[in-house]
Design a protein around this motif. Structure first.
Motif, short mmCIF file in Angstrom:
data_model
loop_
_atom_site.label_atom_id
_atom_site.label_comp_id
_atom_site.label_asym_id
_atom_site.label_seq_id
_atom_site.Cartn_x
_atom_site.Cartn_y
_atom_site.Cartn_z
N GLU B 35 0.85 -1.20 0.00
CA GLU B 35 0.00 0.00 0.00
C GLU B 35 0.88 1.25 0.00
O GLU B 35 0.90 2.01 0.97
CB GLU B 35 -0.92 -0.02 1.22
N ARG B 37 0.87 4.12 -1.62
CA ARG B 37 0.21 5.42 -1.55
C ARG B 37 -0.25 5.74 -0.12
O ARG B 37 -0.07 6.84 0.37
CB ARG B 37 -1.01 5.38 -2.47
N LEU B 132 -10.17 -6.11 1.01
CA LEU B 132 -9.18 -5.03 0.96
C LEU B 132 -8.07 -5.19 2.01
O LEU B 132 -7.30 -4.26 2.24
CB LEU B 132 -9.87 -3.68 1.13
N LYS B 133 -7.99 -6.34 2.63
CA LYS B 133 -6.90 -6.68 3.56
C LYS B 133 -6.59 -5.54 4.53
O LYS B 133 -5.56 -4.85 4.40
CB LYS B 133 -5.66 -7.09 2.77
N TYR B 137 -3.60 -2.54 4.91
CA TYR B 137 -3.99 -1.16 4.65
C TYR B 137 -3.85 -0.27 5.89
O TYR B 137 -3.37 0.86 5.80
CB TYR B 137 -5.43 -1.12 4.13
#
Lengths: 264, 258
Positions: B35, B37, B132-133, B137
Motif C-alpha cells: 500500500e 500510496r 481489501l486486507k 492497509y
C-alpha cells in the motif's frame, strides 16, 4: 401448525448443495466464551430469492450473517456459498468468494475519512479493471440508482441515517455482486426511508436477480422484501416459511414477536 | 486476591496478544499488497503534523539544558565545553528519547483512537468483506510510517535543540556560532549518530505496533476507544524506556562507551 424448518431438508454433511441453492448453512454452532449464540443453525437460500432472518435483539442474527462472509468462523458446522465451502477457505481464495458478495452494514460502515465518491472509488479502483472515466461513470450510475447522485463530494458525517444506508447499499453493489447480505437495513429509519431502502432491495432482486439474506426485526421492511422468512430463537431457526405462515405460527415466541400482526 | 489474579491474567493475555500481533506484522509487511500510496499518506500524517510539536520540544530542551549546565560547568572552569556536552547529551539520549515519548503521545493516541473507532463502527469489517486486507492497509502502513518518521523527526528535534542551546549561549556569553558548531561536534562520531538516531526506528515500531494493536483489539463502544487511545500512549511510553535501556546496554557491550 408450525411451518417446516430448514433442518428437515439439509443434505449430508460435506456434500455441496444443489446448484439452485446459493447459500447454505448446516448445523452451524458459535459460542463466545460460555455464551452459546448459535446452537445448530440450518439455512438454505435459493438463487434469486430474498430470505429474511427475524428474531429479537441479541439472538445472534448478525452473528449468523457474518459466518457467510467469514467475518466469524463457526465452531462447528458448514457454510456453503455457490457450491464452495467457505469456512475452509483462507486468504485469496476466501477473498474471491467475498468479491461476489455485497454486504450492507447496520450503520453503513462508510469510511469516514473519505468522501462518498472516494468510498465507492476505493473499492472499484482495487478490484475492477476500469479506466478513470469508466469508474466515474459506474459511480455516478450507482449513486443515481440510490437517488443520491449529488452526494459524491460529501463526507459520511454530513449524511442522514437513511442516506448513509443508501450509500452503504451503493458501495455494496458497486462491484455488481451476485449475493447481497443486509444487516438490519432499515433499523433506526423513519417509515418513508424504510420503504425507500426496502424497495431498492426488491429492485435488486427483480432487476438483477440478486440472491440475498436480510437480518431484520422491522416488519414493514420484511413485508416488502421477503420471499422466505426464518425465525431465530435461542440459537436456532425455529420456523421457516412465508412471512404470513410465520405470523400464523402458534410457536409462543413467534406469537410474542408478531403480537397483533399475527392475529390479523 | 481474585481480582489481582484476574489483573495478572489480563496483563499476560494482552502481552501475548500484542506479541502475536507483532509476529503477524513481521510475517505480512513484506508481502503483497503493498500500500505505497497509503504509506506515503501516513508518513505525511505522522511527519508534517509533528514538525511544529517536535521543534518546540527541541528548542525547549536545548535552551533549558544549556541554562542548567552552564552554572555547573562554570564551577569547574569547563564552560567552554558546553556546546560539546550539549551535542552529546542531545544526540545520544535526550533527543531520541524525548522525541519518541512526545511522538508516542501524539501519534500513539491518534492511531489507537482512529483504528479503535473504525473497529466499533464496522469499517474494518467493511474492508475485510471487500477483500481489501485491512491489516495491510491500516496496520502495516502506520507501523512502517512510524518506523521511518521517528528517526527523521529525531534528527529535526536534535538540530532545533542545538539551535536552542546556541541561542542561550549567544545571549548568555555572546558565543560565536562557528566556535559553537566546531566545539559541539568535536568529539562526536558519525557511528554514534547512526546508532543513537537509528534506535528511534525501533521506538517507532513499538509505538506503531502497540497503538495499532490497541485500536484493532477494541471491542465495545466509544468508552473502549478512549481506553485504547490512553493505553496506546502508556504502554508505548513504557516500552520505549525499556527498549532504550536494552539498546544502550547492548550498544555498550558491542561498541563500548564514548
Amino acid at each position: 401448525m408450525l411451518p417446516e424448518t430448514a433442518e428437515q431438508t439439509t443434505p449430508d454433511a460435506g456434500t455441496p448443495p444443489p446448484d439452485d441453492i446459493v447459500i447454505e448453512l448446516r448445523d452451524v454452532h458459535k459460542s463466545f466464551g460460555d455464551k452459546h449464540v448459535l446452537t445448530g443453525v440450518d439455512l438454505s437460500v435459493e438463487r434469486g430469492t430474498s430470505a429474511v432472518v427475524m428474531g429479537g435483539s441479541g439472538t445472534g442474527k448478525s452473528v449468523l450473517i457474518k459466518h457467510i462472509v467469514q467475518l466469524l468462523k463457526p465452531d462447528r458446522g458448514e457454510v456453503w456459498v455457490q457450491g464452495q465451502r467457505v469456512d475452509r477457505l483462507e486468504g485469496d481464495e476466501l477473498d474471491r468468494v467475498r468479491l461476489r458478495i455485497g454486504y450492507l452494514f447496520q450503520g453503513g460502515a462508510l469510511f469516514d475519512s473519505m468522501t462518498v465518491y472516494e468510498n465507492l472509488n476505493f473499492i472499484l479502483n482495487r478490484h475492477a479493471d476500469l479506466s478513470e472515466a469508466e469508474a466515474r461513470e459506474r459511480i455516478e450510475e450507482t449513486l443515481a440508482w440510490v437517488n443520491l447522485e449529488h452526494t459524491g463530494p460529501q463526507y459520511p458525517a454530513e449524511l442522514s441515517g437513511g442516506q448513509k444506508k443508501r450509500i452503504g447499499l451503493a458501495r455494496a453493489i458497486i462491484l455488481e455482486p451476485e449475493i447481497l447480505l443486509y444487516d438490519e437495513p432499515t433499523t433506526g429509519l423513519d417509515p418513508i426511508s424504510v420503504r425507500t431502502v426496502s424497495h431498492l432491495i426488491t429492485r435488486l432482486r427483480d432487476e438483477r436477480g440478486i440472491t440475498s439474506i436480510a437480518i431484520t426485526h422491522d416488519l414493514l421492511c420484511a413485508e416488502i422484501i421477503t420471499d422466505r422468512a426464518h425465525f431465530l430463537y435461542e440459537g436456532t431457526l425455529v420456523a421457516s416459511g412465508t412471512l404470513d405462515e410465520l405470523k400464523r405460527s402458534d410457536h409462543p415466541e413467534l406469537r410474542n414477536f408478531f403480537g397483533d400482526e399475527g392475529l390479523r | 486476591m481474585a481480582s489481582s489474579s484476574g489483573f495478572v491474567t489480563l496483563i499476560l493475555t494482552r502481552t501475548g496478544e500484542l506479541a502475536l500481533f507483532a509476529v503477524e506484522f513481521f510475517r505480512r509487511f513484506w508481502r503483497r499488497p503493498f500500500e505505497g500510496r497509503e504509506l506515503i499518506h501516513q508518513m505525511d500524517e505522522a511527519g508534517s503534523k509533528s514538525f511544529l510539536l517536535t521543534a518546540v520540544t527541541g528548542l525547549a530542551i536545548g535552551i533549558v539544558l544549556a541554562m542548567q549546565s552552564r552554572g555547573t560547568l562554570a564551577r569547574f572552569g569547563a564552560e567552554a565545553v558546553l556546546p560539546n556536552m550539549l551535542a552529546l547529551s542531545v544526540f545520544k539520549e535526550i533527543g531520541p528519547v524525548f522525541t519518541s515519548l512526545v511522538l508516542a503521545g501524539r501519534l500513539g493516541a491518534g492511531i489507537g483512537a482512529e483504528i479503535g473507532s473504525m473497529r466499533v463502527t464496522e469499517q474494518i469489517d467493511a474492508l475485510e468483506v471487500a477483500a481489501l486486507k485491512p491489516f495491510h492497509y491500516l496496520v502495516v502502513t502506520r507501523v512502517l510510517a512510524c518506523a521511518f518518521m521517528f528517526p527523521i523527526l529525531t534528527i529535526w528535534t536534535d538540530i532545533i535543540a542545538l539551535v536552542g542551546g546556541y541561542l542561550e549561549s549567544l545571549l548568555s556569553a555572546g558565543m560565536d556560532y562557528r566556535i559553537f558548531i566546531s566545539t559541539a561536534f568535536a568529539s562526536m562520531r558519525f557511528s554514534d549518530l547512526i546508532l543513537d538516531t537509528g534506535k528511534t526506528g525501533v521506538f517507532g515500531l513499538i509505538v506503531g505496533l502497540v497503538s495499532c494493536y490497541m485500536g484493532y483489539s477494541v471491542r465495545g463502544g466509544t468508552r473502549e476507544v478512549g481506553q485504547a487511545a490512553m493505553q496506546s500512549v502508556v504502554v508505548s511510553s513504557l516500552l520505549i524506556i525499556l527498549a532504550d535501556v536494552l539498546i544502550v546496554r547492548l550498544s555498550l557491550l558491542l561498541f563500548g562507551g564514548v
